[in-house]
Design an enzyme around this catalytic site. Structure first.
Site, short mmCIF file in Angstrom:
data_model
loop_
_atom_site.label_atom_id
_atom_site.label_comp_id
_atom_site.label_asym_id
_atom_site.label_seq_id
_atom_site.Cartn_x
_atom_site.Cartn_y
_atom_site.Cartn_z
N LYS A 107 66.35 -53.27 6.22
CA LYS A 107 65.78 -53.50 4.87
C LYS A 107 66.51 -52.35 4.09
O LYS A 107 66.64 -52.48 2.76
CB LYS A 107 64.35 -53.32 4.72
CG LYS A 107 63.82 -54.48 5.35
CD LYS A 107 62.24 -54.73 4.79
CE LYS A 107 61.60 -56.04 5.36
NZ LYS A 107 61.57 -56.06 6.82
C1 LIG Z 1 61.37 -57.13 7.46
C2 LIG Z 1 61.65 -57.14 8.90
C3 LIG Z 1 61.75 -58.51 10.07
C4 LIG Z 1 61.73 -59.64 9.05
O1 LIG Z 1 62.92 -59.85 8.43
P1 LIG Z 1 63.08 -61.35 7.31
O2 LIG Z 1 64.36 -61.09 6.56
O3 LIG Z 1 61.71 -61.13 6.39
O4 LIG Z 1 62.84 -62.63 8.07
C5 LIG Z 1 62.35 -58.21 11.25
N1 LIG Z 1 62.10 -57.03 11.56
C6 LIG Z 1 61.97 -55.80 11.15
C7 LIG Z 1 61.91 -54.64 11.62
C8 LIG Z 1 61.66 -55.77 9.80
O5 LIG Z 1 61.51 -54.73 8.93
#
Ligand SMILES: *Cc1c(COP(=O)(O)O)cnc(C)c1O
Length: 430
Positions: A107
């Site tokens: 993220k």
């Molecule tokens: C947010 C997140 C996901 C999921 O990703 P999306 O784009 O919402 O499908 C997977 N793994 C981690 C560690 C995350 O923080």
């Protein structure tokens, strides 16, 4: 480039407006009016380009004239100031390690890009932008770090008191500068309700430029495409499939964009935990959102994934087309733990619970398909230390994560009342 709403009840807007608004007024999601195909010359020189150069080529036509070329390039270079290695785990099986950024999860990429776009847009305008975000833990820290020290932007994070892990709380409350943490006496849902009320409050929105750093903002989606190109650049001669451990399906949707832009990807695997509405849709053609269930891969505990509507939009709601390119598998916590243990035992590679779900999806797919597989390793295993320690023993905590524990927590406690939040925001800005 114009962005329309997937609900088609509002007029299209520019990239700038889509980013500042976050969501269209009709409650749909913004989508680019067309997906630009990149020239052959770009693909033939892919292996010679840096991550920032790839990012620039990908983002350019989405951003259009809203950010001039040289500023956009700098902004992307600054966003991508960490490596994204492709790590071989087993034969034909690679991890795309997305956790080398400041908060050790993918993220960081989207949050850093969004922060810099907003800062660019507010430059020269009298009004600062205030980013309001409710978090159950991880999103908040990526957003806070993404915006830390970024000019013209204040960040206010709401988190539920006593309901995030100690490490998560330290990551939210020790930054200072332009980041303020509000410790809400309530649940995550209360935090989210307060934030939503703020966006709907006319008086507040007249007084200040509020924006959301929500994961469905276009400026978080676009940069997540960069690393699909980057991965291909590392493995140019392979027939690639990507397994994406998914919750809100932003990462997977970004991969679909990359493919539509002309990147040679054989297919995608939607890997989920028991929150399996998308794998179920792929199997049955029926989409039945439900309440989310708690798992050890908790960042993927989503029962009604927002970006699913973008996926439908990209494929014009055609289930046959979607299932041609995306396969879906789901796994429970026991299977996830077993995969973590087995991979560690056989190869010494430490999977985090989310990456483990991606790994499992890939292995399932490769049973009856010929391809080179890449699974997205979305977080560093130390972020989920409790689970990882229990399954495979003591995981090393990198210094940049450990350092938070020694810092002083600074938060403002608040009742879970919107009026309290409103008072605070108005007071802070006057
Ligand atoms: C947010 C997140 C996901 C999921 O990703 P999306 O784009 O919402 O499908 C997977 N793994 C981690 C560690 C995350 O923080």
């Amino acid at each position: 480039m114009q962005y329309y709403s997937t609900n088609h009840k509002t007029s299209p807007v520019s990239f700038k407006e889509a980013v500042i608004k976050g969501l269209p007024d009709d409650n749909g999601l913004f989508m680019p009016e067309r997906i630009p195909e990149l020239p052959k010359s770009f693909f033939s020189s892919l292996h010679k380009l840096s991550l920032a150069e790839i990012g620039y080529n990908v983002a350019e036509s989405f951003v259009d004239e809203d950010i001039p070329g040289s500023a956009l390039y700098k902004l992307i270079e600054d966003t991508m100031n960490f490596d994204i290695p492709v790590q071989e785990v087993e034969k034909d099986t690679y991890a795309l390690e997305l956790f080398h950024g400041p908060t050790l999860a993918f993220k960081d990429v989207g949050a850093r890009f969004l922060a810099r776009c907003l800062s660019h847009f507010s430059g020269g305008e009298a009004k600062k932008v205030t980013v309001l975000v409710a978090t159950s833990g991880d999103t908040g820290s990526a957003v806070a770090h993404g915006f830390l020290g970024v000019e013209n932007v204040d960040v206010v994070i709401l988190y539920p008191k006593g309901k995030v892990s100690k490490l998560q709380e330290q990551q939210l409350t020790t930054l200072g500068q332009n980041i303020t943490a509000l410790e809400i006496d309530g649940t995550f849902d209360d935090c989210q309700r307060m934030v939503k009320s703020a966006f709907l409050d006319k008086e507040l929105n007249n007084r200040m430029q509020l924006t959301s750093a929500n994961s469905i903002n276009m400026a978080r989606l676009i940069p997540q495409s960069f690393y699909y190109f980057w991965a291909k650049a590392q493995l140019p001669d392979h027939d690639l499939v990507f397994s994406v451990p998914s919750g809100n399906y932003g990462n997977l949707t970004a991969g679909l964009l990359a493919k539509k832009m002309g990147l040679d990807i054989k297919g995608f695997i939607a890997s989920s935990n028991i929150n399996d509405v998308v794998p179920n849709y792929l199997a049955s053609g029926k989409f039945s959102p439900t309440a989310s269930k708690q798992t050890i891969s908790n960042a993927m505990d989503v029962g009604n994934p927002s970006n699913f509507y973008r996926m439908l939009d990209l494929y014009e709601n055609d289930w046959d087309k979607i299932t041609e390119e995306i396969k879906g598998y789901s796994f429970n916590d026991d299977e996830t733990r077993e995969a973590m243990k087995a991979v560690y035992g056989l190869t010494g590679y430490t999977l985090d619970p989310h990456g483990a779900v991606g790994y499992l999806g890939l292995k399932n797919y490769l049973k009856d398909h010929q391809a080179t597989g890449i699974f997205l390793e979305t977080a560093h295993p130390a972020k989920f230390k409790d689970v990882v320690d229990e399954v495979i023993g003591n995981v090393d905590v990198p210094e940049r994560l450990a350092q938070y524990m020694d810092k002083e927590k600074k938060s403002i406690e608040m009742e879970s009342e919107f009026e309290e939040l409103k008072k605070f925001l108005i007071k802070g800005k006057s």
